[in-house]
Structures are given as structure tokens and as C-alpha cells.
Write a protein that holds these residues in place. Structure first.
Motif, PDB file in Angstrom:
ATOM      1  N   GLY A  71       0.813  -1.213   0.000  1.00  0.00           N
ATOM      2  CA  GLY A  71       0.000   0.000   0.000  1.00  0.00           C
ATOM      3  C   GLY A  71       0.843   1.259   0.000  1.00  0.00           C
ATOM      4  N   VAL A  75       0.611   4.129  -2.772  1.00  0.00           N
ATOM      5  CA  VAL A  75       0.248   5.496  -2.392  1.00  0.00           C
ATOM      6  C   VAL A  75       1.272   6.478  -2.964  1.00  0.00           C
ATOM      7  CG1 VAL A  75       0.151   7.114  -0.456  1.00  0.00           C
ATOM      8  CG2 VAL A  75      -1.105   4.962  -0.344  1.00  0.00           C
ATOM      9  N   HIS A  76       2.557   6.129  -2.876  1.00  0.00           N
ATOM     10  CA  HIS A  76       3.601   6.998  -3.433  1.00  0.00           C
ATOM     11  C   HIS A  76       3.390   7.193  -4.927  1.00  0.00           C
ATOM     12  CE1 HIS A  76       7.556   8.803  -4.000  1.00  0.00           C
ATOM     13  NE2 HIS A  76       7.748   7.964  -5.008  1.00  0.00           N
ATOM     14  N   MET A  78       0.594   6.772  -6.544  1.00  0.00           N
ATOM     15  CA  MET A  78      -0.675   7.465  -6.753  1.00  0.00           C
ATOM     16  C   MET A  78      -0.504   8.970  -6.563  1.00  0.00           C
ATOM     17  SD  MET A  78      -3.813   7.179  -7.584  1.00  0.00           S
ATOM     18  CE  MET A  78      -5.520   7.611  -7.311  1.00  0.00           C
ATOM     19  N   ARG A  79       0.316   9.390  -5.601  1.00  0.00           N
ATOM     20  CA  ARG A  79       0.552  10.813  -5.381  1.00  0.00           C
ATOM     21  C   ARG A  79       1.151  11.454  -6.629  1.00  0.00           C
ATOM     22  NH1 ARG A  79       0.144  12.682  -0.205  1.00  0.00           N
ATOM     23  NH2 ARG A  79      -0.040  11.128   1.444  1.00  0.00           N
ATOM     24  N   PHE A 116      -4.852  -1.666  -5.633  1.00  0.00           N
ATOM     25  CA  PHE A 116      -4.987  -0.392  -4.920  1.00  0.00           C
ATOM     26  C   PHE A 116      -6.431  -0.209  -4.451  1.00  0.00           C
ATOM     27  CE2 PHE A 116      -5.658   4.215  -4.696  1.00  0.00           C
ATOM     28  CZ  PHE A 116      -4.607   4.582  -3.883  1.00  0.00           C
ATOM     29  N   MET A 120      -7.486  -0.201  -0.589  1.00  0.00           N
ATOM     30  CA  MET A 120      -7.852   1.118  -0.087  1.00  0.00           C
ATOM     31  C   MET A 120      -9.355   1.328   0.059  1.00  0.00           C
ATOM     32  SD  MET A 120      -5.089   2.699   0.577  1.00  0.00           S
ATOM     33  CE  MET A 120      -3.344   2.723   0.206  1.00  0.00           C
ATOM     34  N   ILE A 129      -2.980   0.423   7.039  1.00  0.00           N
ATOM     35  CA  ILE A 129      -3.097   1.216   5.814  1.00  0.00           C
ATOM     36  C   ILE A 129      -4.081   2.374   5.997  1.00  0.00           C
ATOM     37  CG2 ILE A 129      -3.903   1.115   3.404  1.00  0.00           C
ATOM     38  CD1 ILE A 129      -2.707  -1.548   3.138  1.00  0.00           C
ATOM     39  N   ALA A 132      -2.547   5.892   6.008  1.00  0.00           N
ATOM     40  CA  ALA A 132      -2.054   6.288   4.691  1.00  0.00           C
ATOM     41  C   ALA A 132      -3.221   6.635   3.770  1.00  0.00           C
ATOM     42  CB  ALA A 132      -1.217   5.164   4.075  1.00  0.00           C
ATOM     43  N   HIS A 133      -4.298   5.856   3.858  1.00  0.00           N
ATOM     44  CA  HIS A 133      -5.482   6.123   3.038  1.00  0.00           C
ATOM     45  C   HIS A 133      -6.086   7.473   3.388  1.00  0.00           C
ATOM     46  CE1 HIS A 133      -9.899   6.098   2.482  1.00  0.00           C
ATOM     47  NE2 HIS A 133      -9.605   5.569   1.320  1.00  0.00           N
ATOM     48  N   LEU A 136      -3.950  10.286   2.075  1.00  0.00           N
ATOM     49  CA  LEU A 136      -4.094  10.393   0.627  1.00  0.00           C
ATOM     50  C   LEU A 136      -5.407  11.065   0.271  1.00  0.00           C
ATOM     51  CD1 LEU A 136      -3.001   9.664  -2.203  1.00  0.00           C
ATOM     52  CD2 LEU A 136      -4.288   7.536  -2.028  1.00  0.00           C
ATOM     53  N   HIS A 137      -6.478  10.661   0.948  1.00  0.00           N
ATOM     54  CA  HIS A 137      -7.802  11.235   0.683  1.00  0.00           C
ATOM     55  C   HIS A 137      -7.793  12.737   0.968  1.00  0.00           C
ATOM     56  CE1 HIS A 137     -12.215  11.291   0.414  1.00  0.00           C
ATOM     57  NE2 HIS A 137     -12.169  12.109   1.436  1.00  0.00           N
TER      58      HIS A 137
END
Length: 212
Positions: A71, A75-76, A78-79, A116, A120, A129, A132-133, A136-137
């Protein structure tokens, strides 16, 4: 043995370890997508990777550690994806083009990495996770707000925030349908997401963007 050879050995071991970790993460992604996180097991992941459970435990103590590592990497990535997808829009760009480009980039990421969504947005998100989720949100909403603020200069901050949440909610709801289909049907669902967002934003944006 020369000093050079002695220095190369740790690097080779490190490279082998990184390859093994990548192999385990790829296997875990397939297992999580197939069975869901809760039903997955380290034995199933090891079997999918073609290694013994003992080999897996050399790198990860349990499946949550695997999910957290997987995850975190996603996430990295996805950013980086949403950073490009939500870049400032040229005033000459049509609303259709702006929405289409952003949706296409996000869809490409999610179809390339279906795990993902499984991790997520599934009902059994591993506890490690969650943070982190949530981060990100929050960051994603802020980026959408920034984009919408440039398109809706007269809107209040509360209106912009509400609109950002609706846009993200529409995308997430549509994404589940997209991932459940293939081929022409998937393409059709992607277009439906774009159409819904365009029709929703069009009266809010007005003539701010061109209609080229």
C-alpha cells in the motif's frame, strides 16, 4: 578476495533481496485481488510467489506487513499520478478535455494496479493502511479544491469543498463499475463517469473554461 569483491557481495545480496520483495509484493497483489485481504494468507502468497513460507517470513512477519508495504508503494505512485492529473488547467482547455484527461490518468493507474482499490476501498482495509489512506484522501481533496477554485473563482470555500467531495465520490463509485468490466463495457463506463462529472460541473464552472 579483493576489497572490490568484498564490497560487491553485500550489494548483490541487497539486489537479490529487493527482487525477492518485489516478487512477494506482486504475488500478494494477485492474492488480495482474488480473495480479498481478510481471506488471504501468507501461505497463499508464498505459494503464488513460488517460494516457501519460510522464505516469505525472512522479509515479512505477517500479511499485514506485506499489505502495508504494498500500500505504501502504491500510495507513493498514486501521489505522482494525481499530481499530474490535477495540474493547473490552461484557460483555453475545454471542460470536456480537462475532465477527460484527469479521469483517464486515474483510470489508467487503477486498472494497472487493481489491488490499490482492493486494499484502499475494500470492506476489510488492514489497520496499518488506514492512516495512509486518510492522508491520501485529504491531500487529494485539497488538490481537487485547488483545481476547482481556479475554475469557480466566485464560489465560497465551503462550496468548493463540497464540490470536490462530490467529484471524488462520483469517481470512486464509477471506478468500482469500471474495474468489474472489460473491453468495450469498461470503456463505456469510463465515458459515463466523464459525462456525469461534466454535466455536474458545467453549470458551476460556466464560461470559465472554453468549449473548444
Amino acid at each position: 578476495m579483493s576489497d572490490t569483491s568484498e564490497k560487491e557481495q553485500p550489494r548483490r545480496r541487497q539486489a537479490r533481496g529487493e527482487r525477492r520483495i518485489a516478487q512477494l509484493l506482486e504475488a500478494a497483489a494477485r492474492v488480495f485481488c482474488t480473495t480479498g485481504y481478510t481471506a488471504a494468507s501468507t501461505n497463499a502468497i508464498a505459494r503464488e510467489a513460488g517460494v516457501s513460507p519460510g522464505t516469505l517470513y525472512q522479509f515479512f512477519p505477517n500479511k499485514e506487513a506485506i499489505a502495508i508495504e504494498l500500500g505504501g508503494r502504491l500510495v507513493h505512485e498514486m501521489r505522482e499520478t494525481y499530481g499530474e492529473a490535477l495540474a493547473p488547467v490552461d484557460p483555453a482547455t475545454s471542460l470536456e478535455e480537462a475532465i477527460g484527461a484527469a479521469v483517464d490518468r486515474f483510470i489508467a493507474f487503477n486498472t494497472e494496479h487493481p489491488v490499490f482499490f482492493a486494499l484502499m476501498h475494500g470492506p476489510d482495509m488492514p489497520g496499518g493502511i488506514t492512516e495512509a489512506h486518510d492522508q491520501l484522501h485529504t491531500t487529494l481533496i485539497a488538490r481537487i479544491e485547488g483545481l476547482l477554485s481556479s475554475l469557480m473563482p466566485g464560489a465560497s470555500p465551503a462550496d468548493v469543498t463540497r464540490t470536490a467531495h462530490v467529484c471524488l465520490g462520483v469517481y470512486k463509485a464509477g471506478l468500482e463499475l469500471v474495474l468489474a468490466h472489460e473491453g468495450a463495457e469498461r470503456t463505456a463506463y469510463v465515458q459515463e463517469i466523464k459525462d456525469v462529472l461534466i454535466r455536474y460541473l458545467d453549470p458551476l464552472v460556466g464560461d470559465r473554461l472554453g468549449r473548444g
